[in-house]
Design a protein around this motif. Structure first.
Motif, short mmCIF file in Angstrom:
data_model
loop_
_atom_site.label_atom_id
_atom_site.label_comp_id
_atom_site.label_asym_id
_atom_site.label_seq_id
_atom_site.Cartn_x
_atom_site.Cartn_y
_atom_site.Cartn_z
N SER A 23 10.60 -10.87 -26.04
CA SER A 23 9.58 -11.00 -26.77
C SER A 23 8.43 -11.19 -26.05
N ARG A 24 9.00 -11.27 -24.58
CA ARG A 24 7.82 -12.48 -23.01
C ARG A 24 8.67 -12.51 -21.72
N LEU A 25 7.92 -11.75 -21.49
CA LEU A 25 8.18 -11.54 -19.57
C LEU A 25 7.08 -11.89 -18.77
N LEU A 26 7.68 -12.98 -17.95
CA LEU A 26 6.92 -13.68 -17.17
C LEU A 26 7.22 -13.64 -15.29
N ILE A 27 6.77 -12.41 -14.75
CA ILE A 27 6.55 -12.69 -13.37
C ILE A 27 6.06 -13.41 -13.04
N VAL A 28 6.25 -14.01 -11.66
CA VAL A 28 5.37 -14.61 -10.55
C VAL A 28 5.03 -14.57 -9.15
N SER A 29 4.60 -12.99 -8.69
CA SER A 29 5.13 -12.31 -7.46
C SER A 29 4.20 -12.01 -6.76
N PRO A 30 3.74 -12.77 -5.00
CA PRO A 30 2.64 -12.47 -4.62
C PRO A 30 2.33 -11.45 -3.94
N PHE A 31 3.56 -10.48 -4.15
CA PHE A 31 3.72 -9.16 -3.66
C PHE A 31 4.42 -8.24 -4.15
N VAL A 56 1.62 -12.22 -12.21
CA VAL A 56 0.68 -13.23 -11.81
C VAL A 56 1.40 -12.31 -10.02
N PHE A 57 0.45 -12.28 -9.77
CA PHE A 57 0.27 -11.66 -8.77
C PHE A 57 -0.88 -12.26 -7.54
N GLY A 58 -0.59 -12.13 -6.00
CA GLY A 58 -1.99 -12.87 -5.21
C GLY A 58 -1.90 -12.39 -3.74
N LYS A 59 -2.78 -13.40 -3.13
CA LYS A 59 -2.76 -12.31 -1.72
C LYS A 59 -3.48 -11.94 -0.99
N ASN A 60 -4.17 -11.61 0.17
CA ASN A 60 -4.77 -10.53 0.61
C ASN A 60 -5.64 -10.44 -0.36
N GLU A 61 -7.13 -11.62 -0.44
CA GLU A 61 -7.21 -11.49 -1.41
C GLU A 61 -9.22 -10.91 -1.41
N LYS A 62 -9.44 -10.02 0.14
CA LYS A 62 -10.53 -8.90 0.59
C LYS A 62 -9.89 -7.59 0.20
N ALA A 63 -7.83 -7.85 0.36
CA ALA A 63 -7.42 -6.30 0.39
C ALA A 63 -6.58 -6.43 -0.45
N VAL A 64 -6.85 -6.44 -2.38
CA VAL A 64 -5.61 -6.47 -3.13
C VAL A 64 -5.05 -5.55 -3.23
N GLN A 65 -4.92 -4.51 -2.57
CA GLN A 65 -4.02 -2.77 -2.54
C GLN A 65 -3.04 -3.24 -1.41
N LYS A 66 -2.32 -4.30 -0.44
CA LYS A 66 -1.82 -5.06 0.28
C LYS A 66 -0.99 -5.94 -0.60
N SER A 67 -1.07 -7.03 -1.51
CA SER A 67 -0.30 -7.29 -2.60
C SER A 67 0.76 -6.53 -4.01
N MET A 68 -0.40 -5.28 -4.47
CA MET A 68 -0.07 -4.37 -5.19
C MET A 68 -0.79 -2.92 -5.00
N SER A 69 -0.41 -2.25 -4.55
CA SER A 69 -0.71 -0.77 -4.91
C SER A 69 -1.77 -0.44 -6.30
N LYS A 70 -2.53 0.55 -6.34
CA LYS A 70 -2.91 0.58 -7.69
C LYS A 70 -2.35 1.44 -7.95
N ALA A 71 -1.50 2.16 -7.69
CA ALA A 71 -0.39 3.29 -7.87
C ALA A 71 0.10 2.59 -8.96
N ASP A 72 0.89 1.44 -8.39
CA ASP A 72 1.50 0.05 -9.65
C ASP A 72 0.90 -0.70 -10.57
N PHE A 73 -0.15 -0.90 -9.62
CA PHE A 73 -1.73 -1.03 -10.78
C PHE A 73 -1.66 -1.21 -12.19
#
Length: 284
Positions: A23-31, A56-73
């Motif tokens: 029913s619910r899956l919570l994933i918290v990972s900066p990268f 929930v992901f994070g880091k690299n506020e000015k280069a978000v693609q370094k935390s999660m690529s656009k393809a994975d997003f």
């Protein structure tokens, strides 16, 4: 029950947490970086609107693609019930579903699972445990608090058709609607960095077919034009009627300095002026 995990035990427990979600899956990972194996785990839930996937992901506020690529997003955007939140100062990692959770050091990153030495503490719960104080309850609640207090990037929700029956109340899944998407802002495809910020609590967990959104609409603010056009070349430049030429055109014009010399374009619109504009009168 709490258990310390590392190595293959940690990896398999996280794999099972993703795979066995109901029913619910919570994933918290900066990268976050997915290989084909991770996608096989998530693909099991691709067509299940009952599972709410919260990333929930994070880091690299000015280069978000370094935390999660656009393809994975974009891969995660296909799920029927998904929330994606960005936390600029995130460093914590957590994986949890309705029955178990892992507080850990490992990112949802294929390299980390294949190469790094990582630790984690696993907690398994029964229905009654949900009403008791526990490390996993505290971890889940803290992660949800972080999710709710930070900026939403993408929200998609299931839409149901309610059918009231004599014996019971059932609902049929109809479709999923994207309620919010600021992908372009986060991945640098939009020059407008001042778009509205939304939080998780701004959105219902599910929608009823035919219902109208209960979020008050915002009035769109018309942005003033900050650019103009060179009256000689038509090149886009900063809007300034006192200097309506590019540097290159101005150098040529300055050889004679005739403020009434007919020019080719309107400084404000960029449209052909047919000689009706000049340094003295740059706007038609």
């Amino acid at each position: 029950m709490n258990k310390f995990l590392t190595g293959k035990d940690l990896e398999n427990t996280i794999y099972n947490t993703i795979w066995e979600t109901k029913s619910r899956l919570l994933i918290v990972s900066p990268f976050i970086k997915l290989d084909d194996y991770f996608k096989k785990l998530f693909d099991k839930h691709e067509n299940n609107p009952k599972i709410h996937l919260i990333l929930v992901f994070g880091k690299n506020e000015k280069a978000v693609q370094k935390s999660m690529s656009k393809a994975d997003f974009d891969y995660f955007k296909k799920f029927l019930n998904v929330s994606i939140i960005h936390v600029p100062n995130l460093h914590a990692k957590y994986y949890g579903n309705e029955k178990q959770g892992i507080i850990t050091s490992i990112n949802l990153y294929d390299y980390s699972f294949k190469n790094n030495i990582e630790f984690g503490v696993y907690s398994q719960q029964s229905i009654l445990d949900k009403f008791k104080a526990s490390a996993d309850n505290d971890a889940w609640n803290e992660c949800m608090k972080i999710a709710k207090n930070n900026e939403v990037v993408f929200i998609k929700r299931p839409v149901y058709e309610n059918k009231k029956l004599i014996i019971n109340l059932s609902k049929n899944y109809v479709k999923s609607d994207i309620l919010f998407d600021s992908t372009d802002k986060f991945y640098g495809f939009s020059k407008n960095k001042q778009s509205e910020n939304k939080r998780l609590n701004d959105f219902a967990e599910e929608l009823e077919l035919g219902s109208k959104p209960d979020i008050r609409p915002e009035r769109e603010i018309e942005l003033k034009t900050e650019y103009g056009f060179c009256i000689r070349s038509g090149k886009k430049i900063k809007f300034n009627p006192k200097q309506p030429m590019s540097k290159e055109s101005w150098k040529i014009w300055n050889e004679y300095g005739n403020e009434d010399f007919p020019e080719k374009y309107c400084h404000k619109t960029g449209k052909a002026s047919n000689g009706k504009t000049s340094m003295r009168k740059p706007i038609m």
